[in-house]
Design a protein around this motif. Sequence first.
Motif, PDB file in Angstrom:
ATOM      1  N   ARG A 203      -2.671   8.709 -34.912  1.00  0.00           N
ATOM      2  CA  ARG A 203      -3.373   7.363 -35.028  1.00  0.00           C
ATOM      3  C   ARG A 203      -4.861   7.475 -35.258  1.00  0.00           C
ATOM      4  NH1 ARG A 203      -0.394   3.141 -31.884  1.00  0.00           N
ATOM      5  NH2 ARG A 203       1.896   3.484 -32.370  1.00  0.00           N
ATOM      6  N   ILE A 204      -5.140   6.899 -36.580  1.00  0.00           N
ATOM      7  CA  ILE A 204      -6.319   6.930 -37.112  1.00  0.00           C
ATOM      8  C   ILE A 204      -7.146   5.551 -36.621  1.00  0.00           C
ATOM      9  CG2 ILE A 204      -8.173   6.823 -39.329  1.00  0.00           C
ATOM     10  CD1 ILE A 204      -6.331   9.667 -38.678  1.00  0.00           C
ATOM     11  N   LYS A 205      -8.373   5.797 -35.885  1.00  0.00           N
ATOM     12  CA  LYS A 205      -9.159   4.860 -35.540  1.00  0.00           C
ATOM     13  C   LYS A 205     -10.136   3.850 -36.633  1.00  0.00           C
ATOM     14  CE  LYS A 205      -9.421   5.811 -30.617  1.00  0.00           C
ATOM     15  NZ  LYS A 205     -10.215   6.712 -29.599  1.00  0.00           N
ATOM     16  N   HIS A 206     -10.559   4.783 -37.290  1.00  0.00           N
ATOM     17  CA  HIS A 206     -11.830   4.099 -38.305  1.00  0.00           C
ATOM     18  C   HIS A 206     -11.612   4.978 -39.739  1.00  0.00           C
ATOM     19  CE1 HIS A 206     -13.785   3.255 -34.333  1.00  0.00           C
ATOM     20  NE2 HIS A 206     -13.851   2.134 -34.895  1.00  0.00           N
ATOM     21  N   VAL A 207     -11.569   4.015 -40.607  1.00  0.00           N
ATOM     22  CA  VAL A 207     -11.563   4.728 -41.951  1.00  0.00           C
ATOM     23  C   VAL A 207     -12.777   3.920 -42.726  1.00  0.00           C
ATOM     24  CG1 VAL A 207     -10.326   4.847 -44.345  1.00  0.00           C
ATOM     25  CG2 VAL A 207      -9.060   4.517 -42.093  1.00  0.00           C
ATOM     26  N   ALA A 208     -13.487   5.155 -43.310  1.00  0.00           N
ATOM     27  CA  ALA A 208     -14.665   4.848 -44.019  1.00  0.00           C
ATOM     28  C   ALA A 208     -14.277   5.039 -45.550  1.00  0.00           C
ATOM     29  CB  ALA A 208     -16.120   5.732 -43.699  1.00  0.00           C
ATOM     30  N   THR A 209     -14.538   3.993 -46.375  1.00  0.00           N
ATOM     31  CA  THR A 209     -14.198   4.369 -47.905  1.00  0.00           C
ATOM     32  C   THR A 209     -15.095   3.276 -48.609  1.00  0.00           C
ATOM     33  OG1 THR A 209     -12.643   3.613 -49.468  1.00  0.00           O
ATOM     34  CG2 THR A 209     -12.354   2.715 -47.161  1.00  0.00           C
TER      35      THR A 209
END
Length: 404
Positions: A203-209
């Motif tokens: 489970r990913i918490k934060h995604v920077a894009t």
Amino acid sequence: MNSSFLYHAWGLYTLECTREEYKGNTIILHVQTKERIKTCPNCGKRNFVKNGYRFRDFVGLPIGGKKVILHMKVQRYKCKDCNFDQQEHIPFATGSRSYTHRFAKYVVDLLRGMTLQDVSNHLGVSWDTVKDIHSTYLERHYSPPSLEGVENIGIDEFAIRKGHVYKTIVVDLDSGRILYVGDGKGADALMGFWKKLKRKGIRIKHVATDLSAAFIASVMENCPEATLVFDHFHVVKLMNEKLDDIRRKAYSMEKDVNKRKVLKGTRYLLLGNGTDIFDKQYKTRLDNALAMNEPLSKAYYLKEQLREIWMQPMKSMAEDILDDWVKQAEQSKIPQLMKMATTIKAYRRGILSWYDCHISTGKVEGINNKIKVMKRKAYGFRDERYFKLRLYALHDCRITRNVG
Ligand SMILES: [Zn+2]
């Protein structure tokens, strides 16, 4: 050559040397195994007999700057009872590889500070052999990248050759490791990564894009619980594109040759970080360009102000700065800035959520810069697999001091 030399220098205690040959810059050692096998590994009977041989050459560690070849008589055996057939085991090399383990290790050590070409020249082996050795090493130590414990990721795309072949990468923002390299850009490039995440139950918490609609949609579909974060680096990158567009238009509309020259020479200054310009001469040149063209100067100052959004002691203050920025951009009536204002407004939540997590913009930027350097020197990366492996090892400064 004395067998104990083989043992003490290279750890080859099962071999004996029957003859030495000196050819130019190469020392050829004729070697064979000291003891013959008598017991059949299949049935255990002692009817295991010699059944022909062949010679194989292995590159070994150099002696006194000279290349060393181990010319080995490799024995074949056959069992008279059960017909079991086997070639003798070669303890110092892998499979069909034509170099010893120690030679491979030496190559990997040299590659920490030298390029493939340098090592190839230095050791007198082909560029492909050096690459093959490095490839095998990277494959064993860095592939596939583990996803365990990964919580915060960054997604980026870059062109390998000017504007053509695209790669999409996923980076672990805590360790700086590249976790995935996808072909192409946009949502399709990420499919393999999402599958891997699902399979491992991560489970990913934060995604920077960056602010590309394709990435954003892909993240929302595949990581619905993750918070999207738009960091300073990616937003400024987009703003820089707008600024450069304004500069180009101003340049093409300017009739005065001298003024055109001023505009042309300031691209780098305009797009760079304003607080990094210490040189008085550069500062004057930038000021002249800005004084000449109002939209350009407006855009430049707004670009510089944009950074403030990420520099506040608390989120609520950043909200005010962001809203004020949007207002100024809208009031400028400059199409590119108005468009940027629309984007910032649309992604307001993602920009401000930077205050709720600990994603480091420096890390995102640092990885981007490393890839840029690697690309610039990447003449040798026609091999896709090797290129990927180099990316997987990019975070490890012991591996990536050299590139190319
Ligand atoms: Zn047997």
